[in-house]
Design a protein around this motif. Structure first.
Motif, PDB file in Angstrom:
ATOM      1  N   GLY A   1      55.452 -37.821 -45.991  1.00 38.89           N
ATOM      2  CA  GLY A   1      56.303 -38.571 -45.981  1.00 38.89           C
ATOM      3  C   GLY A   1      57.119 -38.602 -45.975  1.00 38.89           C
ATOM      4  N   LEU A   2      56.925 -38.829 -47.305  1.00 39.04           N
ATOM      5  CA  LEU A   2      58.457 -38.452 -48.476  1.00 39.04           C
ATOM      6  C   LEU A   2      58.670 -36.579 -47.776  1.00 39.04           C
ATOM      7  N   GLY A   3      58.686 -36.137 -47.263  1.00 38.74           N
ATOM      8  CA  GLY A   3      58.799 -34.467 -47.081  1.00 38.74           C
ATOM      9  C   GLY A   3      58.219 -33.999 -48.169  1.00 38.74           C
ATOM     10  N   ASP A   4      57.685 -34.034 -49.350  1.00 36.46           N
ATOM     11  CA  ASP A   4      57.825 -33.537 -50.794  1.00 36.46           C
ATOM     12  C   ASP A   4      55.875 -32.775 -50.560  1.00 36.46           C
ATOM     13  N   LEU A   5      56.445 -31.848 -49.971  1.00 32.90           N
ATOM     14  CA  LEU A   5      54.819 -31.390 -49.344  1.00 32.90           C
ATOM     15  C   LEU A   5      54.188 -30.661 -50.637  1.00 32.90           C
TER      16      LEU A   5
ATOM     17  N   GLY B   1      54.171 -22.829 -42.875  1.00 35.22           N
ATOM     18  CA  GLY B   1      53.711 -21.970 -42.619  1.00 35.22           C
ATOM     19  C   GLY B   1      52.324 -20.782 -42.571  1.00 35.22           C
ATOM     20  N   ASP B   2      51.518 -21.965 -43.721  1.00 33.89           N
ATOM     21  CA  ASP B   2      50.438 -21.061 -43.604  1.00 33.89           C
ATOM     22  C   ASP B   2      49.562 -21.175 -42.389  1.00 33.89           C
ATOM     23  N   THR B   3      49.492 -20.950 -41.404  1.00 36.32           N
ATOM     24  CA  THR B   3      48.953 -21.041 -40.313  1.00 36.32           C
ATOM     25  C   THR B   3      47.634 -20.793 -40.075  1.00 36.32           C
ATOM     26  N   ALA B   4      47.008 -19.595 -41.188  1.00 36.94           N
ATOM     27  CA  ALA B   4      45.702 -19.346 -41.295  1.00 36.94           C
ATOM     28  C   ALA B   4      44.960 -20.598 -42.327  1.00 36.94           C
ATOM     29  N   ASN B   5      45.346 -20.864 -43.076  1.00 36.08           N
ATOM     30  CA  ASN B   5      44.773 -22.351 -43.185  1.00 36.08           C
ATOM     31  C   ASN B   5      44.991 -23.290 -42.865  1.00 36.08           C
ATOM     32  N   ALA B   6      45.729 -23.512 -42.204  1.00 33.17           N
ATOM     33  CA  ALA B   6      45.943 -24.683 -41.028  1.00 33.17           C
ATOM     34  C   ALA B   6      44.642 -24.565 -39.872  1.00 33.17           C
ATOM     35  N   HIS B   7      44.351 -23.107 -39.859  1.00 34.42           N
ATOM     36  CA  HIS B   7      43.295 -22.569 -38.125  1.00 34.42           C
ATOM     37  C   HIS B   7      41.594 -22.967 -39.376  1.00 34.42           C
ATOM     38  N   GLU B   8      42.326 -22.722 -40.655  1.00 37.41           N
ATOM     39  CA  GLU B   8      40.322 -23.153 -41.232  1.00 37.41           C
ATOM     40  C   GLU B   8      40.145 -24.817 -41.727  1.00 37.41           C
ATOM     41  N   LYS B   9      41.692 -24.941 -41.993  1.00 36.93           N
ATOM     42  CA  LYS B   9      41.634 -26.263 -42.175  1.00 36.93           C
ATOM     43  C   LYS B   9      40.712 -27.211 -40.772  1.00 36.93           C
ATOM     44  N   ILE B  10      41.553 -26.916 -39.706  1.00 43.68           N
ATOM     45  CA  ILE B  10      41.054 -27.331 -38.697  1.00 43.68           C
ATOM     46  C   ILE B  10      39.922 -27.732 -38.342  1.00 43.68           C
ATOM     47  N   ARG B  11      39.179 -26.929 -38.497  1.00 44.02           N
ATOM     48  CA  ARG B  11      37.920 -26.172 -38.103  1.00 44.02           C
ATOM     49  C   ARG B  11      37.030 -26.948 -38.915  1.00 44.02           C
ATOM     50  N   ILE B  12      37.464 -27.036 -40.475  1.00 41.35           N
ATOM     51  CA  ILE B  12      36.302 -27.696 -41.039  1.00 41.35           C
ATOM     52  C   ILE B  12      36.214 -29.559 -40.666  1.00 41.35           C
TER      53      ILE B  12
ATOM     54  N   TYR C   1      42.143 -32.829 -41.881  1.00 40.31           N
ATOM     55  CA  TYR C   1      42.872 -33.031 -40.534  1.00 40.31           C
ATOM     56  C   TYR C   1      44.657 -33.126 -41.829  1.00 40.31           C
ATOM     57  N   GLU C   2      44.437 -33.771 -42.999  1.00 41.51           N
ATOM     58  CA  GLU C   2      45.430 -34.407 -43.202  1.00 41.51           C
ATOM     59  C   GLU C   2      46.774 -32.135 -43.889  1.00 41.51           C
ATOM     60  N   LEU C   3      45.209 -31.595 -44.197  1.00 45.29           N
ATOM     61  CA  LEU C   3      45.413 -30.908 -45.221  1.00 45.29           C
ATOM     62  C   LEU C   3      45.289 -29.361 -43.864  1.00 45.29           C
ATOM     63  N   ALA C   4      45.402 -29.938 -42.851  1.00 42.82           N
ATOM     64  CA  ALA C   4      45.719 -28.835 -41.504  1.00 42.82           C
ATOM     65  C   ALA C   4      47.277 -28.944 -41.634  1.00 42.82           C
TER      66      ALA C   4
ATOM     67  N   GLN D   1      49.362 -31.059 -53.668  1.00 38.97           N
ATOM     68  CA  GLN D   1      48.587 -30.587 -54.980  1.00 38.97           C
ATOM     69  C   GLN D   1      47.058 -31.719 -54.531  1.00 38.97           C
ATOM     70  N   HIS D   2      47.994 -33.055 -54.013  1.00 45.06           N
ATOM     71  CA  HIS D   2      46.902 -33.948 -54.668  1.00 45.06           C
ATOM     72  C   HIS D   2      45.887 -34.627 -53.467  1.00 45.06           C
ATOM     73  N   LEU D   3      46.466 -34.191 -53.080  1.00 45.70           N
ATOM     74  CA  LEU D   3      45.282 -33.875 -51.415  1.00 45.70           C
ATOM     75  C   LEU D   3      43.751 -32.983 -51.898  1.00 45.70           C
ATOM     76  N   ASP D   4      44.622 -32.355 -52.253  1.00 40.56           N
ATOM     77  CA  ASP D   4      43.629 -31.032 -52.710  1.00 40.56           C
ATOM     78  C   ASP D   4      43.067 -31.417 -53.953  1.00 40.56           C
TER      79      ASP D   4
END
Length: 416
Positions: free
Chosen positions: A203-207, A239-250, A229-232, A212-215
């Motif tokens: 939320g503060l923009g420190d992506l 800009g990591d589209t492939a990982n975003a798709h994988e996280k959505i699948r999970i 979903y948050e990780l996706a 790191q904390h979500l992982d």
């Protein structure tokens, strides 16, 4: 000394001398709760026809046992009675409040906490548990109460975490960040605070820090769909589209699994109700529908077998029990019932094996002990049968079946 088997044997001997020994009943039932042996707690403390005259510890243990078996209405009734008889008991009050929350009776739960804290206004664990329930139920009182506890306990990690949750909901991200970082410093292994800090940092923009904390939360055991979903969303923003798709699948798989579990639980509850209403055919149909959704639930197969037994579908019952045991060999009730079916078919050796497994898994399972004694008698192992019955009288001195079987064995010939 961690010698729990020996300790249980001594408590049993004490109860053989005095079946009402409060110390023995308190200690034995607490040991059973610790082992999650809820059926034995209920058998020990809630015998049919017995006038309830329980200590505070016994009321708490019995309530926890019913809650552990998801019989929440019974748990609430036992705990309410226990609290009425022991008005100063914080453990009973806290357990009752939690059960009431699970039943969706939030206002009753708040009242229990209010009364408990009126008697013990400085009890920190109860205050923190109360704050947890207020936050989780999204009560309007949660924010003000979190402020009050934060002022009283500025270095308590749970209070800091819950204050951060409330601040995050209000969009106060900088304040939430400070409190969550403080909480994690005090207890870095609590994954909800790691997840919440990740959300706040996003939320503060420190992506990168958020990721790191979500992982870290996932690595600590957070398996809820929402974190995937948050990780996706973070991966997408990075800009990591492939990982975003994988996280959505999970995320989608986890959501489906959770939805299936909820749906199956609903079917199972309806089946339980049908059984209580004397409609085993309807119950069997509901349990089968639940198994179509979650096919690897041992307890569902056992419940189905109970319904089939009432329908006299013994072939189907045997199949269901075999599947339940395959999924969970430590399901003592299923092992005992398989032994009963084998005994009824004259397969005494197999029956003995099932009964011995049941009592190994659950040493206080009186019914299985009696069934084992009866099977040993059928095999003309008279001395073994007498020894088993002697153990039953230590576990349950007033057991009518054990005394009847003992009388029948009194004049039995020596072992062949």
């Amino acid at each position: 000394m961690k010698e729990t088997v020996e300790g249980e044997a001594e408590w049993r001997k004490a109860l053989a001398i005095d079946p009402q020994s409060a110390v023995a009943l308190d200690s034995l039932s607490r040991n059973m709760v610790d082992q999650k042996n809820y059926a034995s707690v209920i058998a020990l403390l809630d015998k049919p026809g017995m006038e309830p005259n329980r200590t505070a510890m016994q009321s708490l243990n019995l309530g926890m046992a019913y809650a552990g078996r998801v019989q929440l209405d019974k748990a609430a009734a036992v705990l309410r009675e226990g609290l009425n008889n022991n008005e100063d008991s914080l453990p009973i009050a806290n357990e009752l409040a939690v059960v009431l929350m699970l039943l969706g009776r939030d206002e009753e739960a708040y009242s229990v906490f209010d009364l408990a804290l009126a008697k013990h206004p400085a009890d920190q664990p109860t205050q923190v548990l109360y704050l947890h329930t207020l936050v989780n139920s999204k009560s309007n009182r949660a924010f003000d109460y979190s402020r009050r506890l934060l002022s009283a306990y500025p270095d308590q990690w749970e209070v800091l975490y819950l204050a951060g949750v409330m601040e995050s909901r209000k969009g106060e991200f900088e304040q939430a960040r400070a409190h969550l970082e403080h909480s994690i410093l005090l207890n870095p292994k609590y994954y909800p605070s790691q997840e919440m800090l990740g959300v706040v940092l996003a939320g503060l923009g420190d992506l990168q820090a958020a990721k790191q904390h979500l992982d870290r939360a996932v690595a600590l055991g957070d398996d809820q769909p929402e974190i995937e979903y948050e990780l996706a969303q973070l991966s997408k923003r990075l800009g990591d589209t492939a990982n975003a798709h994988e996280k959505i699948r999970i995320y989608q798989n986890l959501k489906k699994t959770r939805s299936d579990a909820v749906q199956a639980a609903g079917k199972s509850e309806m089946g339980d109700q049908a059984i209580s209403e004397g409609n085993p055919s309807r119950a069997a149909s509901l349990y089968q529908e639940a198994l179509e959704i979650t096919p690897n639930e041992a307890i569902l197969y056992y419940k189905l077998s109970e319904a089939q037994d009432k329908m006299k579908d013994f072939a189907g019952e045997k199949i269901s029990l075999e599947r339940a045991i395959q999924l969970n060999p430590n399901l003592a009730e299923a092992q005992n019932q398989m032994g009963y079916l084998a005994d009824r078919a004259g397969e005494f050796t197999r029956a003995e094996s099932y009964f011995r497994t049941a009592i190994r898994v659950s040493p206080s399972y009186v019914i299985a002990w009696i069934n084992l004694a009866a099977t040993l008698a059928s095999e003309e192992k008279w001395q073994d049968a007498r020894q088993v019955l002697s153990h039953v009288t230590e576990i349950d001195p007033d057991n009518v079946q054990a005394h009847q079987l003992g009388q029948a064995l009194k004049d039995a010939p020596p072992d062949r």
